[in-house]
Design an enzyme around this catalytic site. Structure first.
Site, PDB file in Angstrom:
ATOM      1  N   ALA A 118      25.008 -14.045 -10.472  1.00 21.97           N
ATOM      2  CA  ALA A 118      25.088 -15.243 -10.962  1.00 21.97           C
ATOM      3  C   ALA A 118      23.957 -15.542 -11.979  1.00 21.97           C
ATOM      4  CB  ALA A 118      24.888 -16.227  -9.802  1.00 21.97           C
ATOM      5  N   PRO A 119      24.651 -16.119 -12.885  1.00 24.92           N
ATOM      6  CA  PRO A 119      25.749 -17.147 -13.020  1.00 24.92           C
ATOM      7  C   PRO A 119      27.244 -16.230 -13.471  1.00 24.92           C
ATOM      8  CG  PRO A 119      24.617 -17.460 -15.257  1.00 24.92           C
ATOM      9  CD  PRO A 119      23.766 -16.599 -14.185  1.00 24.92           C
ATOM     10  N   GLY A 120      26.941 -15.070 -14.013  1.00 24.64           N
ATOM     11  CA  GLY A 120      28.206 -14.074 -14.169  1.00 24.64           C
ATOM     12  C   GLY A 120      28.414 -13.690 -15.578  1.00 24.64           C
ATOM     13  N   LYS A 122      27.065 -11.123 -17.287  1.00 27.09           N
ATOM     14  CA  LYS A 122      27.190  -9.770 -17.515  1.00 27.09           C
ATOM     15  C   LYS A 122      28.211  -9.179 -16.578  1.00 27.09           C
ATOM     16  CE  LYS A 122      22.125  -9.503 -18.302  1.00 27.09           C
ATOM     17  NZ  LYS A 122      21.909 -10.989 -17.898  1.00 27.09           N
ATOM     18  N   CYS A 237      14.974 -10.370 -18.279  1.00 32.04           N
ATOM     19  CA  CYS A 237      14.779 -11.182 -19.414  1.00 32.04           C
ATOM     20  C   CYS A 237      13.249 -11.278 -19.595  1.00 32.04           C
ATOM     21  CB  CYS A 237      15.275 -12.443 -19.657  1.00 32.04           C
ATOM     22  SG  CYS A 237      15.295 -13.406 -18.222  1.00 32.04           S
TER      23      CYS A 237
HETATM   24  C1  LIG Z   1      18.645 -12.873 -13.439  1.00 29.56           C
HETATM   25  S1  LIG Z   1      19.609 -13.523 -12.432  1.00 29.56           S
HETATM   26  C2  LIG Z   1      21.285 -12.631 -12.981  1.00 29.56           C
HETATM   27  C3  LIG Z   1      21.732 -13.029 -14.153  1.00 29.56           C
HETATM   28  C4  LIG Z   1      23.181 -12.429 -14.177  1.00 29.56           C
HETATM   29  N1  LIG Z   1      23.244 -11.189 -14.191  1.00 29.56           N
HETATM   30  C5  LIG Z   1      24.273 -12.906 -15.647  1.00 29.56           C
HETATM   31  O1  LIG Z   1      23.758 -12.124 -16.525  1.00 29.56           O
HETATM   32  O2  LIG Z   1      24.774 -13.955 -15.456  1.00 29.56           O
HETATM   33  C6  LIG Z   1      19.220 -12.989 -11.205  1.00 29.56           C
HETATM   34  C7  LIG Z   1      19.996 -13.547  -9.716  1.00 29.56           C
HETATM   35  O3  LIG Z   1      19.943 -12.445  -8.730  1.00 29.56           O
HETATM   36  C8  LIG Z   1      19.988 -13.160  -7.623  1.00 29.56           C
HETATM   37  N2  LIG Z   1      19.311 -12.402  -6.541  1.00 29.56           N
HETATM   38  C9  LIG Z   1      17.932 -12.156  -6.263  1.00 29.56           C
HETATM   39  N3  LIG Z   1      17.633 -11.295  -5.482  1.00 29.56           N
HETATM   40  C10 LIG Z   1      19.018 -11.077  -4.826  1.00 29.56           C
HETATM   41  C11 LIG Z   1      19.482 -10.133  -3.765  1.00 29.56           C
HETATM   42  N4  LIG Z   1      18.511  -9.438  -2.729  1.00 29.56           N
HETATM   43  N5  LIG Z   1      20.820 -10.144  -3.476  1.00 29.56           N
HETATM   44  C12 LIG Z   1      21.660 -10.551  -4.496  1.00 29.56           C
HETATM   45  N6  LIG Z   1      21.259 -11.404  -5.359  1.00 29.56           N
HETATM   46  C13 LIG Z   1      19.918 -11.797  -5.619  1.00 29.56           C
HETATM   47  C14 LIG Z   1      19.255 -14.565  -8.005  1.00 29.56           C
HETATM   48  O4  LIG Z   1      19.448 -15.334  -7.312  1.00 29.56           O
HETATM   49  C15 LIG Z   1      19.974 -14.725  -9.441  1.00 29.56           C
HETATM   50  O5  LIG Z   1      20.841 -15.490  -9.312  1.00 29.56           O
END
Ligand SMILES: C[S@@+](CC[C@H](N)C(=O)[O-])C[C@H]1O[C@@H](n2cnc3c(N)ncnc32)[C@H](O)[C@@H]1O
Length: 372
Positions: A118-120, A122, A237
């Site tokens: 999330a938010p999605g 990538k 980031c």
């Molecule tokens: C940096 S954000 C990701 C951004 C996303 N890749 C994008 O480009 O839109 C990190 C996300 O990882 C989730 N997260 C952290 N630990 C996690 C886990 N163990 N399992 C699943 N999601 C996790 C967080 O809630 C957060 O939404």
């Protein structure tokens, strides 16, 4: 670390090729009064120079990512309420945030796991790269952020994405069979984001310690739990090495069957910033940073970002960091004859759990503290 608070990054717009053709988008922008500047630059430096001088009425296509448009920073307000963005055809996504999916580059029909989705941004970029052919499992643990993810997936017509509201650390190979490519973009300090760019003085070493522990655990899971994985991209980031080079090095030292791919070569040697080769020999120059030009670094005109690309080794091949560590242990054992042989790959998870619960003293950067 000093930074210039007046630096602003351009407005990057990623075209969602699942809903709109590039030619249609170009016609739309020109109808809206934008003037297209053709990108005929031979080198990345020439391109950066041209973006720096982009006037308020012009736009360009990115040097590396051909479905990414670049508008002047002054257009940010204008695009915030754009109709095509509301329809999911245009996505307001920084160039740095496009690099992980671009470098993972999964072929059509492959099977991909996005561990922290999330938010999605990538995940949906991956679906576009794969032309909506194959399968992407997109995992998000946080319930609210999961809702945002499902909305984005639906709104972009990325039909190959299966979203999962789960802790990815509990997901095993049987549930998501035959994963070949993994994107890991975990929670991080966000120290690279322009408007909250943190200085060394403001580093919260406790938070950083917890984050890097989780990042290490997640990358270890990616490297050890999915037997068919060929390539993993790890990104943050953050511009802090504790969340970047340090995490990658720790994993490579413990897990022998993955190696670093040289990100400079993947960028055709047309990129400005990499990791710290002096502090991380044989590793620093192979991992990529995106920078906004703070502290005398050359600018990529993006938010601060880190990307490392790992690939599975050939059979009987081990990465150099793992071999070096094994050799150090052997020398130590020969000298002192006390310590038991280091656990090998299969047992690494057990070791990781122990490390996270009981931090060892060798993590000197914690003890030193960064607030000094
Ligand atoms: C940096 S954000 C990701 C951004 C996303 N890749 C994008 O480009 O839109 C990190 C996300 O990882 C989730 N997260 C952290 N630990 C996690 C886990 N163990 N399992 C699943 N999601 C996790 C967080 O809630 C957060 O939404």
């Amino acid at each position: 670390m000093h930074f210039n608070p007046f630096i602003s990054v351009p407005r990057y717009i990623r075209l969602n090729t699942l809903l709109m053709k590039k030619a249609e988008a170009m016609e739309y922008f020109e109808r809206e009064g934008w003037k297209f500047i053709e990108n005929t630059f031979e080198t990345y430096d020439e391109f950066i120079e041209a973006v720096q001088h982009l006037d308020d009425e012009s736009f360009m296509v990115d040097f590396h990512i051909k479905n990414l448009f670049i508008f002047p920073a002054s257009s940010k307000k204008h695009f915030a309420s754009n109709e095509l963005a509301a329809e999911g055809k245009l996505l307001l996504q920084d160039k740095a945030s496009c690099l992980p999916s671009f470098l993972l580059n999964p072929p059509h029909k492959s099977t991909v796991l996005d561990m922290c989705a999330a938010p999605g941004n990538k995940t949906t970029h991956l679906a576009a790269i794969m032309k909506n052919k194959g399968k992407i499992y997109a995992v998000e643990m946080n319930a609210k952020r999961y809702q945002t993810l499902t909305k984005m997936v639906e709104g972009t017509n990325a039909t190959i994405i299966q979203t999962m509201n789960r802790d990815v650390l509990e997901i095993k190979d049987e549930e998501v069979p035959n994963i070949q490519y993994i994107l890991l973009d975990p929670s991080c300090s966000g120290s690279g984001i322009v408007n909250r760019f943190a200085s060394d003085i403001n580093k919260d070493s406790n938070r950083l310690y917890k984050l890097s522990g989780l990042q290490f655990k997640l990358l270890t899971h990616a490297m050890t739990s999915f037997p068919n994985v060929k390539r993993i991209v790890y990104s943050t980031c953050s511009v802090y090495p504790e969340e970047n080079e340090e995490v990658v090095l720790n994993c490579l030292q413990r897990i022998g069957h993955f190696k670093l791919v040289n990100a400079a070569e993947l960028m055709n040697n047309q990129w400005n910033n990499f990791g710290n080769e002096t502090s991380y020999p044989n590793l620093g120059s192979k991992v990529l940073y995106a920078r906004m030009g703070e502290d005398g670094y050359k600018s990529d005109l993006t938010n601060g970002f880190f990307v490392a690309v790992l690939e599975r080794c050939e059979e009987d091949e081990f990465n150099e960091f793992y071999l070096q560590k094994q050799q150090n242990i052997a020398v130590h054992n020969e000298k002192f004859g006390k310590r038991k042989a280091e656990k090998v790959d299969e047992n690494v998870k057990e070791e990781v759990q122990e490390e996270i619960v009981k931090p060892k003293k060798k993590k000197k950067w914690i003890n030193k503290g960064y607030n000094q």
